[in-house]
Structures are given as C-alpha cells and as structure tokens.
Write a protein that holds these residues in place. Structure first.
Motif, PDB file in Angstrom:
ATOM      1  N   GLN A  55      -6.233   1.640  -1.457  1.00  0.00           N
ATOM      2  CA  GLN A  55      -6.700   0.537  -2.291  1.00  0.00           C
ATOM      3  C   GLN A  55      -7.996  -0.062  -1.738  1.00  0.00           C
TER       4      GLN A  55
ATOM      5  N   ASP B 170       0.864   7.130  -5.503  1.00  0.00           N
ATOM      6  CA  ASP B 170       2.013   6.329  -5.936  1.00  0.00           C
ATOM      7  C   ASP B 170       3.333   6.876  -5.409  1.00  0.00           C
TER       8      ASP B 170
ATOM      9  N   TYR C 127      -1.127   3.556   1.492  1.00  0.00           N
ATOM     10  CA  TYR C 127      -1.331   3.062   0.127  1.00  0.00           C
ATOM     11  C   TYR C 127      -2.356   1.934   0.135  1.00  0.00           C
ATOM     12  N   GLN C 128      -2.194   1.019   1.079  1.00  0.00           N
ATOM     13  CA  GLN C 128      -3.115  -0.103   1.187  1.00  0.00           C
ATOM     14  C   GLN C 128      -4.515   0.371   1.569  1.00  0.00           C
TER      15      GLN C 128
ATOM     16  N   LYS D  38       4.084   0.542  -1.973  1.00  0.00           N
ATOM     17  CA  LYS D  38       2.866  -0.256  -1.909  1.00  0.00           C
ATOM     18  C   LYS D  38       2.679  -0.957  -0.569  1.00  0.00           C
TER      19      LYS D  38
END
Length: 704
Positions: free
Chosen positions: A454, A441, A450-451, A445
C-alpha cells in the motif's frame, strides 16, 4: 443341506482380523516409506506456476528475461517523515544497498537505488555520466545537491523517488526465482539486523517479495489449520463414540491419507503449490468419514450383540460398510479426477490428481488396516451409548434428522419447488460471477507485506509491471527516429490507461541526454530526430558510463527495446483493461512489417492464466459432476440413482454461487476450489443415503 460358501469379502475380512499384526506392519511400512520422501517436497509459490511450462506467454517472457535480464523484483522502500533527501535518508539507502548486495540469490549487478544509478549531465567536453553520490553524505547541502539532480532527471521521479520526495526505492533483481522464499527471508533478516534512524521506515514489497512471503504464509496457515482440523475431528469422534481408541484410530487413518499423499507428490517431483495448502484439510474431512461410518456400525453391533466376539463384530461391520465406503471413494475420486482432466493449470491438475490419490489411500487404510487395528484394540462400546442404541433412543442430532425427514416427506412438493427455485437462482448467479484475482489480497491487511504494498503504491508509480518488447528487423533499428517516435507515442498512450502511473524506456534516457547536451534546457527534453545523432549519444555515454546501464531497456545489437509500464493496482479486473487496450493498440496502431511489439512481464502472464479461470472452473465442475453421475449410475445400475446422488451437490454449489454474488465475492484462485471440495465431500452423504435406502428396501422386500 449344503452349507453356503462364504463370500469373498467375508473371507478377506476374516483373514484381516486373524492376521492383524501383519496388516498393521504393512500399514506402518507404507506410511514410513512415504514419510521418507517428504524432505524432497518443495514449495512453488510463483505466479508462473499457474501456467503450463509450454505456454507461449511464459516461453516468450523467459526469452525476454534472457534478453533484458528482467525478473519479478523485490522492492525495498525507505520512507521519511518529510524528505528522503537528508544525510540520514541517503546514507540509509547506501547502507541497505550494500547490505543486500551480499545476499546469495540477489544479483549484485541488478540492484537499482539512488546510490547505484548515474546522473547524465552536459559539459564543455561532451557528456558526463557519474553517480548521484558515491560517498557518505555528511552535510545537508550535499543531500540537497542530490535532490536537485533528481529534480532535473524526470525518469526517476515516481519510479525511484516518490514524487513528493518523501521516499526512495531499492529494487533487487534475483538470480534464481525458484529460491525466492529463502531470498525474501534473507533480505528481511538483513534489514532487521541493520541500525537505521528512527525517522525512517523500511518496507519490503513487490512481486518477488509476495512470492517469497507466500511460502512462509503457507507454512503458517498449515501450522494453524491442520492441527485445528485434527483437533475438531478428534473432539467430534470422541463425542460420537466416547472412546479414546476410536479417536486414535480415526486420526491414524487421517495421518496415513495425508502423509502418503504428500509423499506421493514429493516422489513425483510435484511441488507444493499455493492452493495445495487446502489439500490436507480436505483429506482430513474425507478420510475421517469412512472411519466414522465403520465405527458407527461396529459400536451399534457391539451394543445389540454383546455376546458376539470382537472379531466377528468387526467382520460383520465391515461386510455391512465396505460397499458404501467403496462407493463413496469411487464417486469422490471421480469428482477430483474431473478437476484434473478439466484444469489447464498445473496447480489445479495436481490438486485434483493427488486429492483423488489421498481419498483412495484413505479407503485402503479404512478397509484393510483399520479392522486389523480394531481387532488388536478390541474396543468395547461405551455403556451410555449402548443403552441409547439398544433402546432405539436417539440423541439430539438423530432426533433432528427424524423430524427433518418427516417434514420433507410431508411437504415433498414444496421442498422440490424450493429446490428448483434455488437451482434457477443459482444458475442466474453463476452467470453473474466476476472472475478476479489480486495476489496481495491473499494476505491479511495487518501483514507488513500488505501494508508495504500500500505504501509503495501510494508514494510511487506502483509495484505492478507490464513489459512491451519492441522488435526491429535490422541492427541498430532502434536508432531510427521513426521507431523511437512510435515508442514514445506508445508510452504516452499507455500512460493514459487506468492505473498506469508511469513507464520507462530508452526514449527517456535519450531525452535526458539531449537536454544535457543542450545546456540543460528543458525545451530540449525531446527525442533527437537524426539516427546518427542517436548513435553518437550512446557513444558519448559509453565514454564515461557503463554501456550495460541500458541492458534492461535495449539489447546489445540495438535491435530490440523494452518498455516497462508500471501500475499501482494489481486486480485482474482492472489490469485486464490495460492489457487488452495495449494489445489492440499494438495491432491497429503500432505493428508494421518493419517494427512490431509484443506484451510480456508479470501482468501479461497473470492475464493469460486468470482470464480462463472461469472457463476452467465451470468446465471442471461440469466434468466432475458428469463423472460423479456416471460412476453413481454404474454402481447403482440406475441413471436415476445417479441423478439422486448428483442433486444435493449441484444445488449446494449453485447456492454458493448465489452467496458469492450477494456478498460480492469474486471467483479467484482460492474460491475457484470450492466446487471440487463440495463435490468431493458432499457426494458421500448422497451415496450413503441412497445405499442405505436401497439396503433397507431390499430387506423389507425380502421380509414381505
């Protein structure tokens, strides 16, 4: 009548303004010396940096790494629109695997992918260990054969290949975790230079990638924040005094403070940590304050006494300002030194110590170099500003302060009552703050990393690892079926815990061997219950496979084993439940005199430094506030004055706690710094106000 002897401060400042070139030369030499050290400054973005080198959890993890070769891996995900088991998908995995193998810090023997791993099957002659594929895939049926082999090997489902078969991982172990940033950039560049099918997407994540990208992120933030802060300061100083010379000198003091601090870190072999990124901005705010106070006094004097010589105006201004500037420096430095003494994490200790050093350097340059530079420049007050000062006219800010002061004097009891209420609410809020940290974090995003994180957490078991090291008392102790059964039970228990998506150990390989040697019958996907048979399985494997294939699961003497547990969530508040549940299970259900287990790995290390973050924060704040009170009380020779200096800072910090609770902001690596910053910056206002009130009171008293 005997002439009064000049005070020591007057003699000092008179000497400074009569020898400005010497002082400027000294200042330039100091800055140049520290600049020469800057190339030695290195970055340390590792999570390990938040643990002291002698921390038991860190030492044990290093021992485990030496035994099993485990590190924080960099993970590359190759994602297809539908199935990864196509010629394009499998050949791309091979292409990337071969390309990253030559990268300097990537362990060529520590790469795990479909093109490097082996399948275990049974034959009429025994066990056969061979690659899933070791050639270019040219036909769809070849890709289907690889798919069927993976479907028959449960260990790789979710760990190496997505359960929906749409993606596969390439896992990279690094030789030296200190070079993680350069390695990440090299991996990124290598993949970007490859030509891959448009139907495939490649993502890079994992703790190794996070640490690697963090260095670039720090540089990018510094590139934006520091110039922006400098520009804002420049604009404010110019608006306040309407002279370019003032903005130039203010920026000179700021640069001196920041450069000497960074240089001091370099020469002391202290790395630039993640949280250190905030230090230059904080020093900019603190350093410029001294310059602004000195310029305010100087230009006001030039406006009121235009016939006074420049040097005399400078000396008189410095005589008026050296005391409050020194007082604010001492109290600000005390606040940051409090953080240094209270913190147990090296980054926080370095932040407190070197910020205090930077504040001290700003004081030195403000009191000794700035008046020399002012003497050389001989800046005159802006005519428009002079008119306001001479006529006692006030600009919008001064007018607002006068009205605010009048209001507080008129409704003093109400203001005190509101302040007390804020304190009560703040204390309650502080007790409800949640300590949490999630490294990913840190990034926006929209950032690719970050992606990527995910995507991998959605398709696979996850990017977060926890290791459980099993220790037996004798050679080949792991072969004991009772021990293997305990390991299997431990894995099954771990997989019932929140966010745990899977686990890997030697047990999984033994089950696969047992099934393969029983004609692939799924009913035999279980542990053999004979020690000699277990030993025979490993012997058969070594006949056609490489014994080092199990180096991450078991040691050479078969006395130690490792379970790697994988989670798809990295938040401390959730990982904490898993770590504590496993700790309790090991203590109450697993450990015996003959076999014991201990937690290790990235998640365990993060747990150990984050769990005490709240204690460190509040104890550091308490020590910093106490030191500020003590220094203030000693300087003003009054405990009550010390409380007056402390009150606005304490209330503002408690107000921030309330804000954090209302907006569900956790106390983490970044937010834990705000109290030190608030104390360091906020105490200046209280000290200047108290000192000015005291000075006015003394003057009024002498007139009476």
């Amino acid at each position: 009548m005997t002439a009064q002897k000049p005070s020591q401060p007057r003699l000092l400042f008179e000497w400074i303004v009569t020898h400005p070139k010497k002082l400027m030369l000294i200042g330039i030499l100091i800055i140049s010396t520290f600049i020469s050290f800057l190339p030695q400054l290195v970055k340390d973005t590792r999570s390990d940096a938040f643990l002291a080198p002698d921390n038991p959890a860190l030492l044990y993890r290093q021992q485990v790494k030496e035994t099993f070769g485990l590190s924080d891996p960099m993970v590359i995900a190759v994602v297809a629109n539908e199935s990864i088991f196509t010629p394009e998908g499998l050949n791309t995995i091979t292409q990337i695997t071969d390309a990253v193998r030559s990268i300097k810090n990537v362990d060529p023997d520590g790469i795990t992918s479909l093109s490097t791993e082996n399948n275990i099957t049974g034959t009429s002659e025994g066990m056969e260990v061979e690659s899933f594929y070791d050639h270019e895939i040219t036909e769809g049926k070849q890709a289907i054969a690889v798919r069927d082999a993976i479907r028959n090997f449960p260990l790789y489902q979710g760990s190496l290949v997505a359960r929906d078969e749409s993606a596969s991982l390439i896992i990279l172990e690094m030789l030296n975790e200190n070079d993680v940033e350069e390695t990440y950039l090299a991996v990124l560049e290598t993949i970007n230079n490859l030509t891959t099918p448009s139907s495939l997407k490649v993502h890079i994540a994992g703790e190794g990638a996070v640490s690697g990208y963090m260095g670039s992120y720090i540089d990018a933030d510094a590139f934006r924040l520091n110039p922006a802060a400098g520009l804002i300061i420049t604009i404010i100083v110019f608006i306040a005094f309407r002279r370019f010379s003032s903005t130039l000198l203010a920026n000179f003091i700021v640069a001196a403070s920041v450069i000497t601090t960074m240089g001091a870190m370099a020469v002391s072999n202290v790395p630039f940590y993640v949280i250190t990124n905030a230090m230059p901005v904080i020093l900019i705010g603190i350093s410029v304050a001294d310059s602004i106070h000195i310029f305010s006094e100087y230009f006001e004097r030039r406006a009121r006494f235009p016939k006074e010589s420049f040097n005399e105006a400078i000396v008189e201004s410095m005589l008026e300002m050296w005391r409050p500037v020194t007082l604010t420096t001492l109290t600000t430095a005390a606040g940051f030194i409090g953080l240094y003494f209270a913190a147990y994490m090296p980054p926080f200790q370095a932040f407190g110590l070197f910020t205090a050093f930077g504040v001290t350097m700003a004081w030195f340059f403000s009191l000794f170099i700035l008046p020399a530079a002012m003497s050389l420049i001989k800046a005159e007050v802006n005519p428009g500003l002079a008119k306001l000062l001479v006529k006692n006219n006030h600009d919008i800010f001064a007018t607002l302060m006068i009205k605010l002061g009048t209001f507080t004097m008129r409704y003093a009891k109400g203001v005190v009552a509101v302040s007390v209420a804020l304190v009560v609410v703040g204390v309650i809020s502080a007790s409800n703050i949640i300590v949490n940290e999630k490294r990913i974090d840190t990034f926006h995003k929209s950032e690719p990393i970050y992606q990527a994180n995910q995507v991998i957490n959605e398709h696979f078991n996850g990017t977060n690892n926890l290791d459980i090291v099993i220790e037996t008392n004798e050679l080949e102790g792991i072969f004991d079926p009772a021990v293997l059964n305990k390991i299997e039970a431990l894995q099954l228990y771990a997989e019932t815990l929140p966010d745990v998506q899977g686990s890997t150990s030697v047990v999984d390989y033994l089950k696969q061997m047992n099934k393969s040697l029983n004609e692939g019958d799924p009913a035999y996907y279980r542990l053999p219950q004979d020690k000699d048979l277990v030993a025979q399985y490993f012997l058969l494997y070594s006949a056609s496979g490489d014994p080092t294939d199990f180096e991450e699961e078991i040691d050479f003497d078969y006395r130690l084993a490792n379970i790697r547990v994988t989670l798809n969530e990295g938040a401390f508040v959730r990982n904490k439940l898993v770590v504590e549940a496993l700790d309790n299970y090991l203590l109450t259900e697993f450990n015996t005199p003959d076999v014991t287990a201990h937690l290790s790995g990235r998640m365990n290390l993060s747990y150990h430094w984050i769990k005490n973050l709240g204690i460190s924060h509040f104890s550091g704040m308490a020590i910093a506030l106490f030191l500020v009170w003590l220094v203030s009380a000693l300087l003003f020779k009054s405990p009550v004055a010390g409380l007056f200096a402390l009150t606005p800072i304490a209330i503002s910090i408690l107000f921030v706690y309330t804000f954090m609770v209302l907006f569900n902001i956790s106390l983490g690596m970044g937010t834990s710094m705000f109290s030190a910053v608030a104390i360091g910056l906020g105490v200046d206002f209280a000290i200047h106000t108290i000192d000015r009130i005291k000075s006015i009171h003394q003057k009024v008293g002498s007139i009476k």
